[in-house]
Enzyme design. Structure first.
Site, PDB file in Angstrom:
ATOM      1  N   LYS A  56       0.943  -1.593  -0.022  1.00 15.86           N
ATOM      2  CA  LYS A  56      -0.228   0.127   0.144  1.00 15.86           C
ATOM      3  C   LYS A  56       0.623   1.687  -0.696  1.00 15.86           C
ATOM      4  CE  LYS A  56      -3.970   1.334   0.499  1.00 15.86           C
ATOM      5  NZ  LYS A  56      -5.513   0.167  -0.126  1.00 15.86           N
TER       6      LYS A  56
ATOM      7  N   ASN B  71     -19.994   4.497  -5.604  1.00 18.01           N
ATOM      8  CA  ASN B  71     -19.918   3.862  -6.346  1.00 18.01           C
ATOM      9  C   ASN B  71     -20.662   2.817  -6.605  1.00 18.01           C
ATOM     10  OD1 ASN B  71     -18.981   6.472  -7.857  1.00 18.01           O
ATOM     11  ND2 ASN B  71     -16.815   5.765  -6.497  1.00 18.01           N
TER      12      ASN B  71
HETATM   13  P1  NAI Z   1     -18.261   5.640  -2.701  1.00 20.82           P
HETATM   14  O1  NAI Z   1     -17.301   7.457  -1.646  1.00 20.82           O
HETATM   15  O2  NAI Z   1     -18.524   6.565  -3.463  1.00 20.82           O
HETATM   16  O3  NAI Z   1     -19.123   5.405  -0.955  1.00 20.82           O
HETATM   17  C1  NAI Z   1     -19.511   5.913  -0.605  1.00 20.82           C
HETATM   18  C2  NAI Z   1     -20.757   6.346  -0.031  1.00 20.82           C
HETATM   19  O4  NAI Z   1     -21.019   6.207   1.147  1.00 20.82           O
HETATM   20  C3  NAI Z   1     -21.043   8.274  -0.219  1.00 20.82           C
HETATM   21  O5  NAI Z   1     -21.601   7.952  -1.041  1.00 20.82           O
HETATM   22  C4  NAI Z   1     -21.000   8.678   0.907  1.00 20.82           C
HETATM   23  O6  NAI Z   1     -21.351   9.883   1.003  1.00 20.82           O
HETATM   24  C5  NAI Z   1     -21.954   7.752   1.993  1.00 20.82           C
HETATM   25  N1  NAI Z   1     -21.546   7.563   3.102  1.00 20.82           N
HETATM   26  C6  NAI Z   1     -20.624   8.072   4.300  1.00 20.82           C
HETATM   27  N2  NAI Z   1     -20.185   7.972   5.774  1.00 20.82           N
HETATM   28  C7  NAI Z   1     -21.743   7.904   5.386  1.00 20.82           C
HETATM   29  C8  NAI Z   1     -22.958   6.615   6.625  1.00 20.82           C
HETATM   30  N3  NAI Z   1     -22.365   7.367   8.190  1.00 20.82           N
HETATM   31  N4  NAI Z   1     -23.938   6.714   6.335  1.00 20.82           N
HETATM   32  C9  NAI Z   1     -24.543   5.550   5.268  1.00 20.82           C
HETATM   33  N5  NAI Z   1     -23.278   6.828   4.256  1.00 20.82           N
HETATM   34  C10 NAI Z   1     -22.722   7.290   4.589  1.00 20.82           C
HETATM   35  O7  NAI Z   1     -16.854   4.633  -2.005  1.00 20.82           O
HETATM   36  P2  NAI Z   1     -16.813   3.572  -3.063  1.00 20.82           P
HETATM   37  O8  NAI Z   1     -15.484   3.450  -3.525  1.00 20.82           O
HETATM   38  O9  NAI Z   1     -18.461   2.686  -2.970  1.00 20.82           O
HETATM   39  O10 NAI Z   1     -16.711   2.105  -1.790  1.00 20.82           O
HETATM   40  C11 NAI Z   1     -17.521   1.823  -1.211  1.00 20.82           C
HETATM   41  C12 NAI Z   1     -16.669   1.870   0.517  1.00 20.82           C
HETATM   42  O11 NAI Z   1     -16.201   0.116  -0.236  1.00 20.82           O
HETATM   43  C13 NAI Z   1     -15.402   2.019   1.055  1.00 20.82           C
HETATM   44  O12 NAI Z   1     -15.579   1.938   2.292  1.00 20.82           O
HETATM   45  C14 NAI Z   1     -13.977   1.514  -0.121  1.00 20.82           C
HETATM   46  O13 NAI Z   1     -13.365   1.946   0.710  1.00 20.82           O
HETATM   47  C15 NAI Z   1     -14.711  -0.330  -0.101  1.00 20.82           C
HETATM   48  N6  NAI Z   1     -14.456   0.061  -1.387  1.00 20.82           N
HETATM   49  C16 NAI Z   1     -14.283   0.073  -2.114  1.00 20.82           C
HETATM   50  C17 NAI Z   1     -13.778  -0.236  -3.677  1.00 20.82           C
HETATM   51  C18 NAI Z   1     -13.836  -0.532  -4.978  1.00 20.82           C
HETATM   52  O14 NAI Z   1     -14.056  -0.086  -5.733  1.00 20.82           O
HETATM   53  N7  NAI Z   1     -14.488   1.504  -5.376  1.00 20.82           N
HETATM   54  C19 NAI Z   1     -12.580  -1.546  -3.941  1.00 20.82           C
HETATM   55  C20 NAI Z   1     -13.055  -2.086  -2.239  1.00 20.82           C
HETATM   56  C21 NAI Z   1     -13.224  -1.418  -0.964  1.00 20.82           C
END
Ligand code: NAI
Length: 346
Positions: free
Chosen positions: A80, A180
């Site tokens: 990382k 996403n």
């Molecule tokens: P993102 O940033 O697109 O979506 C996260 C969403 O959660 C945002 O819309 C945000 O407003 C919302 N959020 C934040 N705090 C919140 C709460 N307390 N209650 C409800 N909603 C809340 O991130 P993404 O890419 O969708 O990833 C989601 C999770 O999955 C993250 O923890 C990321 O590290 C993990 N992840 C993502 C991968 C990927 O391919 N995008 C791969 C592996 C893990």
């Protein structure tokens, strides 16, 4: 922090402190393990309160990548990188190009990709300096749909183990976070006939997903305790702690967020409540598997086959947990460690 003791405790191979004053760049690259292959892991651009906190984060995250890659069956190790967002950089492209030069010096021992705080444009800046970067627009592209597919397969596997059928029609799934991954997951679940409860601190996002999937929007403070069969955390890490676990109503937890357990003992606390927890790094491996296009020359079909295989891996984790009388989080770690021991022997 006594650095070498820390590296010894978690088995890290190498940590590089990288510095380019002209670019205002300060970064740390942690290579946890290259036993299975080159260390792969994202680059995080983040503001840390202290350098010790930044170091702890990169050490923890790089170790997590070794386990994730091992259990996903990838011939890749774990690493990382973090870039400290400390206001020194004037020019974002120069910052990421500086990072790319350090990645390049490692000659392929470390391959990086997008992570929290970075974008495909940042990856393109890194790519201007090195080949050792995945997730470019022209390659595997956005990993999120693959991550969502893996989480979907993980939920199906948990349903199969818990209820004897992987059919999600008529099941209620509560999704925390409509970003996403959460939005793509909602699409897949809705097409499978599940009833959805969705939540996001950004109410527009929640509303958009609700409209597209006929879901009910729930307040962020209530989603964890919502009446549902499955709870899918797709927002932040550390969702499960002493306060939140007693509030859970769902019988299954499976979601994309990294590091969902505040501490390892919370895996046992979920099991004690009779909640089947599909370990985060097992079900969210779709993203890193999609990096196989750039790193291993896989076709999209091969990625799909591998992401599909998350179903079997989750079943294997649950089976081992039952046989050994340990929580699934521990069973997953044991299986990943077995891969590493076998590879070391070979
Ligand atoms: P993102 O940033 O697109 O979506 C996260 C969403 O959660 C945002 O819309 C945000 O407003 C919302 N959020 C934040 N705090 C919140 C709460 N307390 N209650 C409800 N909603 C809340 O991130 P993404 O890419 O969708 O990833 C989601 C999770 O999955 C993250 O923890 C990321 O590290 C993990 N992840 C993502 C991968 C990927 O391919 N995008 C791969 C592996 C893990």
């Amino acid at each position: 922090m006594n650095l070498f003791d820390e590296l010894d405790r978690h088995g890290h191979e190498q940590v590089l402190f990288c510095h380019d004053a002209a670019a205002g760049y300060r970064g740390i690259i942690a290579i946890h393990s290259t036993v299975l292959g080159p260390a792969v892991g994202g680059t995080r651009y983040w503001h840390y309160e202290s350098e010790a906190g930044a170091l702890r984060d990169v050490l923890r995250l790089s170790r997590g990548m070794t386990y994730k890659n091992a259990l996903a069956g990838l011939p890749l190790g774990g690493g990382k990188a973090i870039i400290l967002d400390d206001g020194r950089a004037k020019n974002r492209e120069a910052l990421f190009r500086a990072h790319g030069r350090f990645v390049d010096r490692l000659g392929g021992l470390f391959v990086t990709a997008e992570d929290v705080g970075t974008t495909p444009a940042d990856m393109a800046s890194i790519h201007a300096e090195t080949e050792h970067v995945a997730g470019l627009e022209e390659g595997g592209g956005d990993p999120s749909p693959w991550t969502a597919l893996g989480v979907f397969r993980g939920i199906q596997a948990a349903a199969y183990v818990r209820w004897g059928s992987d059919d999600l029609a008529g099941r209620t799934v509560a999704i925390q976070g409509c970003g996403n991954v959460g939005s793509n997951l909602a699409d897949l679940l809705s097409r499978a006939g599940a009833t959805l409860l969705v939540s996001d601190v950004d109410s527009d996002r929640a509303a958009r997903v609700a409209e597209a999937t006929d879901a009910t929007v729930i307040a962020p403070s209530d989603i964890l305790g919502a009446e549902a069969d499955v709870f899918a955390p797709c927002a932040l890490g550390a969702v499960f702690d002493d306060e939140s676990i007693p509030r859970l109503e769902a019988g299954i937890v499976a979601g994309a967020a990294n590091n969902q357990l505040l501490e390892p003992r919370h895996g046992a606390a979920l099991a004690e409540r009779g909640i089947l927890y599909a370990p985060d790094y097992v079900v969210n491996a779709g993203g890193v598997l999609s990096g196989g296009v750039d790193i291993l020359g896989w076709s999209p079909d091969e990625v799909e086959r591998r992401v599909d295989g998350i179903f079997d891996t989750v079943v294997r984790v649950f089976r081992r947990a039952r046989e050994r009388g340990v929580p699934p989080s521990e069973a997953a770690d044991q299986l990943a460690e077995m891969h590493l021991v076998e590879a070391r022997r070979a």
